[in-house]
Scaffold this motif. Sequence first.
Motif, mmCIF file in Angstrom:
data_model
loop_
_atom_site.group_PDB
_atom_site.id
_atom_site.type_symbol
_atom_site.label_atom_id
_atom_site.label_comp_id
_atom_site.label_asym_id
_atom_site.label_seq_id
_atom_site.Cartn_x
_atom_site.Cartn_y
_atom_site.Cartn_z
ATOM 1 N N SER A 17 0.833 -1.203 0.000
ATOM 2 C CA SER A 17 0.000 0.000 0.000
ATOM 3 C C SER A 17 0.867 1.251 0.000
ATOM 4 O O SER A 17 1.997 1.233 0.480
ATOM 5 C CB SER A 17 -0.902 0.023 1.237
ATOM 6 O OG SER A 17 -1.768 -1.085 1.272
ATOM 7 N N TYR A 59 -13.978 6.824 -9.743
ATOM 8 C CA TYR A 59 -12.752 6.040 -9.881
ATOM 9 C C TYR A 59 -12.678 5.375 -11.248
ATOM 10 O O TYR A 59 -13.689 4.977 -11.829
ATOM 11 C CB TYR A 59 -12.697 4.944 -8.815
ATOM 12 C CG TYR A 59 -12.652 5.444 -7.404
ATOM 13 C CD1 TYR A 59 -13.816 5.665 -6.681
ATOM 14 C CD2 TYR A 59 -11.428 5.702 -6.780
ATOM 15 C CE1 TYR A 59 -13.785 6.128 -5.390
ATOM 16 C CE2 TYR A 59 -11.380 6.162 -5.473
ATOM 17 C CZ TYR A 59 -12.554 6.374 -4.788
ATOM 18 O OH TYR A 59 -12.508 6.840 -3.494
ATOM 19 N N VAL A 63 -8.907 0.716 -10.662
ATOM 20 C CA VAL A 63 -8.559 0.905 -9.251
ATOM 21 C C VAL A 63 -9.759 0.738 -8.318
ATOM 22 O O VAL A 63 -9.598 0.804 -7.097
ATOM 23 C CB VAL A 63 -7.912 2.283 -8.977
ATOM 24 C CG1 VAL A 63 -6.590 2.397 -9.697
ATOM 25 C CG2 VAL A 63 -8.869 3.422 -9.317
ATOM 26 N N CYS A 67 -8.490 1.539 -4.303
ATOM 27 C CA CYS A 67 -8.046 2.891 -3.988
ATOM 28 C C CYS A 67 -9.190 3.723 -3.396
ATOM 29 O O CYS A 67 -10.364 3.493 -3.733
ATOM 30 C CB CYS A 67 -7.523 3.601 -5.238
ATOM 31 S SG CYS A 67 -6.006 2.907 -5.885
ATOM 32 N N LEU A 80 -4.714 9.948 -1.816
ATOM 33 C CA LEU A 80 -5.071 8.753 -2.572
ATOM 34 C C LEU A 80 -4.466 7.558 -1.846
ATOM 35 O O LEU A 80 -3.244 7.375 -1.859
ATOM 36 C CB LEU A 80 -4.561 8.817 -4.016
ATOM 37 C CG LEU A 80 -4.969 7.629 -4.886
ATOM 38 C CD1 LEU A 80 -6.477 7.652 -5.152
ATOM 39 C CD2 LEU A 80 -4.204 7.645 -6.219
ATOM 40 N N MET A 82 -3.825 3.815 -1.782
ATOM 41 C CA MET A 82 -3.765 2.731 -2.757
ATOM 42 C C MET A 82 -3.374 1.440 -2.061
ATOM 43 O O MET A 82 -2.330 1.368 -1.406
ATOM 44 C CB MET A 82 -2.749 3.061 -3.859
ATOM 45 C CG MET A 82 -3.046 4.367 -4.594
ATOM 46 S SD MET A 82 -1.990 4.604 -6.032
ATOM 47 C CE MET A 82 -0.406 4.803 -5.229
ATOM 48 N N ASP A 89 0.536 -0.893 -11.791
ATOM 49 C CA ASP A 89 0.232 0.411 -11.210
ATOM 50 C C ASP A 89 1.454 1.338 -11.241
ATOM 51 O O ASP A 89 1.359 2.517 -10.889
ATOM 52 C CB ASP A 89 -0.234 0.269 -9.760
ATOM 53 C CG ASP A 89 -1.594 -0.416 -9.649
ATOM 54 O OD1 ASP A 89 -1.757 -1.242 -8.728
ATOM 55 O OD2 ASP A 89 -2.475 -0.120 -10.482
#
Length: 120
Positions: A17, A59, A63, A67, A80, A82, A89
């Motif tokens: 992440s 979105y 994602v 996200c 953001l 993630m 990505d």
Amino acid sequence: QVQLVESGGGLVQAGGSLRLSCAASGSIFSIIAMGWYRQAPGKQRELVAVITGSGTTNYADFVKGRCTISRDNAKNTVYLQMNSLKPEDTAVYYCNAEPNRIAGWSKTHWGRGTQVTVSS
């Protein structure tokens, strides 16, 4: 003028992440929405996520579920988050501020970008 400064990019393993931040300054009142775009080498810049001043979010399909875009109006900052990152990505992530065109503002602003690299 609006200044956008991104932070939070880096190198992460697949499944990991990252949390990107975008701090806005300047003519904040001219902004109607802020978002994140990304651009991978050899590819066009593409929308990742956007959030309006009222908190409405949208979105990209790639994602969704991984996200979350959010904003702290007191700090003029958009985030953001993630999760479950994939090697695909990997890209430079750019913060974007869209002007309130109805109010007469016309310039779209961009940050300089922050690199996100996901290793397999």
